[in-house]
Design a protein around this motif. Structure first.
Motif, PDB file in Angstrom:
ATOM      1  N   ASP A   1      18.446 -40.875  32.318  1.00  0.00           N
ATOM      2  CA  ASP A   1      17.098 -40.461  31.958  1.00  0.00           C
ATOM      3  C   ASP A   1      17.131 -40.066  30.494  1.00  0.00           C
ATOM      4  N   PRO A   2      16.603 -40.897  29.613  1.00  0.00           N
ATOM      5  CA  PRO A   2      16.691 -40.600  28.182  1.00  0.00           C
ATOM      6  C   PRO A   2      15.977 -39.313  27.783  1.00  0.00           C
ATOM      7  N   ASN A   3      15.125 -38.789  28.660  1.00  0.00           N
ATOM      8  CA  ASN A   3      14.423 -37.549  28.350  1.00  0.00           C
ATOM      9  C   ASN A   3      15.195 -36.317  28.795  1.00  0.00           C
ATOM     10  N   ALA A   4      16.186 -36.495  29.685  1.00  0.00           N
ATOM     11  CA  ALA A   4      16.987 -35.371  30.168  1.00  0.00           C
ATOM     12  C   ALA A   4      18.079 -35.043  29.157  1.00  0.00           C
ATOM     13  N   THR A   5      18.534 -33.810  29.200  1.00  0.00           N
ATOM     14  CA  THR A   5      19.667 -33.384  28.388  1.00  0.00           C
ATOM     15  C   THR A   5      20.855 -33.176  29.323  1.00  0.00           C
ATOM     16  N   THR A   6      21.981 -33.786  28.980  1.00  0.00           N
ATOM     17  CA  THR A   6      23.199 -33.649  29.774  1.00  0.00           C
ATOM     18  C   THR A   6      24.169 -32.770  29.010  1.00  0.00           C
ATOM     19  N   LEU A   7      24.687 -31.758  29.703  1.00  0.00           N
ATOM     20  CA  LEU A   7      25.669 -30.851  29.131  1.00  0.00           C
ATOM     21  C   LEU A   7      26.994 -31.094  29.848  1.00  0.00           C
ATOM     22  N   VAL A   8      28.032 -31.376  29.073  1.00  0.00           N
ATOM     23  CA  VAL A   8      29.366 -31.591  29.624  1.00  0.00           C
ATOM     24  C   VAL A   8      30.279 -30.503  29.067  1.00  0.00           C
ATOM     25  N   ASN A   9      30.885 -29.732  29.969  1.00  0.00           N
ATOM     26  CA  ASN A   9      31.847 -28.700  29.598  1.00  0.00           C
ATOM     27  C   ASN A   9      33.203 -29.089  30.163  1.00  0.00           C
ATOM     28  N   VAL A  10      34.211 -29.084  29.321  1.00  0.00           N
ATOM     29  CA  VAL A  10      35.576 -29.330  29.776  1.00  0.00           C
ATOM     30  C   VAL A  10      36.325 -28.012  29.647  1.00  0.00           C
ATOM     31  N   LEU A  11      36.731 -27.482  30.805  1.00  0.00           N
ATOM     32  CA  LEU A  11      37.438 -26.211  30.851  1.00  0.00           C
ATOM     33  C   LEU A  11      38.916 -26.488  31.094  1.00  0.00           C
ATOM     34  N   THR A  12      39.769 -25.922  30.263  1.00  0.00           N
ATOM     35  CA  THR A  12      41.205 -26.099  30.385  1.00  0.00           C
ATOM     36  C   THR A  12      41.801 -24.794  30.897  1.00  0.00           C
ATOM     37  N   CYS A  13      42.587 -24.908  31.970  1.00  0.00           N
ATOM     38  CA  CYS A  13      43.115 -23.713  32.617  1.00  0.00           C
ATOM     39  C   CYS A  13      44.570 -23.912  33.040  1.00  0.00           C
ATOM     40  N   ASP A  14      45.211 -22.823  33.365  1.00  0.00           N
ATOM     41  CA  ASP A  14      46.518 -22.884  33.999  1.00  0.00           C
ATOM     42  C   ASP A  14      46.283 -23.463  35.391  1.00  0.00           C
ATOM     43  N   PRO A  15      47.055 -24.430  35.828  1.00  0.00           N
ATOM     44  CA  PRO A  15      46.844 -25.005  37.159  1.00  0.00           C
ATOM     45  C   PRO A  15      46.784 -23.964  38.278  1.00  0.00           C
ATOM     46  N   ALA A  16      47.459 -22.857  38.106  1.00  0.00           N
ATOM     47  CA  ALA A  16      47.423 -21.795  39.118  1.00  0.00           C
ATOM     48  C   ALA A  16      46.045 -21.146  39.204  1.00  0.00           C
ATOM     49  N   ASN A  17      45.228 -21.312  38.158  1.00  0.00           N
ATOM     50  CA  ASN A  17      43.899 -20.693  38.121  1.00  0.00           C
ATOM     51  C   ASN A  17      42.763 -21.644  38.487  1.00  0.00           C
ATOM     52  N   GLN A  18      43.053 -22.930  38.702  1.00  0.00           N
ATOM     53  CA  GLN A  18      41.963 -23.878  38.920  1.00  0.00           C
ATOM     54  C   GLN A  18      41.110 -23.521  40.133  1.00  0.00           C
ATOM     55  N   SER A  19      41.724 -23.137  41.225  1.00  0.00           N
ATOM     56  CA  SER A  19      40.970 -22.807  42.438  1.00  0.00           C
ATOM     57  C   SER A  19      40.046 -21.611  42.204  1.00  0.00           C
ATOM     58  N   ALA A  20      40.560 -20.569  41.564  1.00  0.00           N
ATOM     59  CA  ALA A  20      39.737 -19.389  41.266  1.00  0.00           C
ATOM     60  C   ALA A  20      38.618 -19.748  40.304  1.00  0.00           C
ATOM     61  N   LEU A  21      38.916 -20.611  39.340  1.00  0.00           N
ATOM     62  CA  LEU A  21      37.897 -21.058  38.391  1.00  0.00           C
ATOM     63  C   LEU A  21      36.793 -21.816  39.116  1.00  0.00           C
ATOM     64  N   LEU A  22      37.162 -22.737  39.990  1.00  0.00           N
ATOM     65  CA  LEU A  22      36.159 -23.485  40.756  1.00  0.00           C
ATOM     66  C   LEU A  22      35.301 -22.562  41.611  1.00  0.00           C
ATOM     67  N   ASP A  23      35.924 -21.560  42.234  1.00  0.00           N
ATOM     68  CA  ASP A  23      35.160 -20.603  43.040  1.00  0.00           C
ATOM     69  C   ASP A  23      34.148 -19.853  42.177  1.00  0.00           C
ATOM     70  N   LEU A  24      34.575 -19.419  40.996  1.00  0.00           N
ATOM     71  CA  LEU A  24      33.693 -18.694  40.093  1.00  0.00           C
ATOM     72  C   LEU A  24      32.549 -19.597  39.608  1.00  0.00           C
ATOM     73  N   LEU A  25      32.868 -20.842  39.275  1.00  0.00           N
ATOM     74  CA  LEU A  25      31.836 -21.780  38.819  1.00  0.00           C
ATOM     75  C   LEU A  25      30.832 -22.084  39.925  1.00  0.00           C
ATOM     76  N   ARG A  26      31.308 -22.233  41.157  1.00  0.00           N
ATOM     77  CA  ARG A  26      30.390 -22.451  42.285  1.00  0.00           C
ATOM     78  C   ARG A  26      29.466 -21.257  42.473  1.00  0.00           C
ATOM     79  N   GLN A  27      30.043 -20.069  42.419  1.00  0.00           N
ATOM     80  CA  GLN A  27      29.245 -18.852  42.568  1.00  0.00           C
ATOM     81  C   GLN A  27      28.182 -18.787  41.475  1.00  0.00           C
ATOM     82  N   ASN A  28      28.582 -19.022  40.238  1.00  0.00           N
ATOM     83  CA  ASN A  28      27.648 -19.001  39.117  1.00  0.00           C
ATOM     84  C   ASN A  28      26.549 -20.046  39.289  1.00  0.00           C
ATOM     85  N   THR A  29      26.933 -21.235  39.721  1.00  0.00           N
ATOM     86  CA  THR A  29      25.943 -22.300  39.917  1.00  0.00           C
ATOM     87  C   THR A  29      24.955 -21.925  41.013  1.00  0.00           C
TER      88      THR A  29
END
Length: 106
Positions: A7-35
């Motif tokens: 959709d040329p009228n929409a704005t797409t935001l792409v965020n690339v988050l770099t984390c310690d692999p041990a933190n990925q699950s906690a990060l995903l949980d936090l991102l889901r909660q925020n979303t």
């Protein structure tokens, strides 16, 4: 499943988050909660998808918004700003904002 729309009228935001692999699950949980608690309630939000790297070192967030002003309003929302330090404690991130230039689906 969310659709990343061409959709040329929409704005797409792409965020690339770099984390310690041990933190990925906690990060995903936090991102889901925020979303679920903040992002989906904001005016102009259309969709959000997460891509979790198999090596655990990155999470990519692809979100679509009505326009760049809606992205700016999201970033300055006090509820969103309350999440930023919690996210930053788990990952560093880089962002790009633009329009989807090509999309194809089966």
């Amino acid at each position: 499943m969310n659709t990343i729309a061409l959709d040329p009228n929409a704005t797409t935001l792409v965020n690339v988050l770099t984390c310690d692999p041990a933190n990925q699950s906690a990060l995903l949980d936090l991102l889901r909660q925020n979303t679920d608690e903040v992002i989906t309630t904001l005016d102009g939000w259309r969709s959000t998808s997460f891509v979790a790297a198999q090596d655990g070192a990155r999470v990519t967030i692809i979100s679509q918004w009505r326009d760049a002003a809606a992205v700016g309003a999201m970033q300055s929302d006090p509820r969103m700003q309350a999440y930023f330090p919690r996210i930053a404690a788990l990952a560093s991130f880089d962002s790009v904002m633009g329009a989807v230039a090509y999309a194809r689906q089966a």
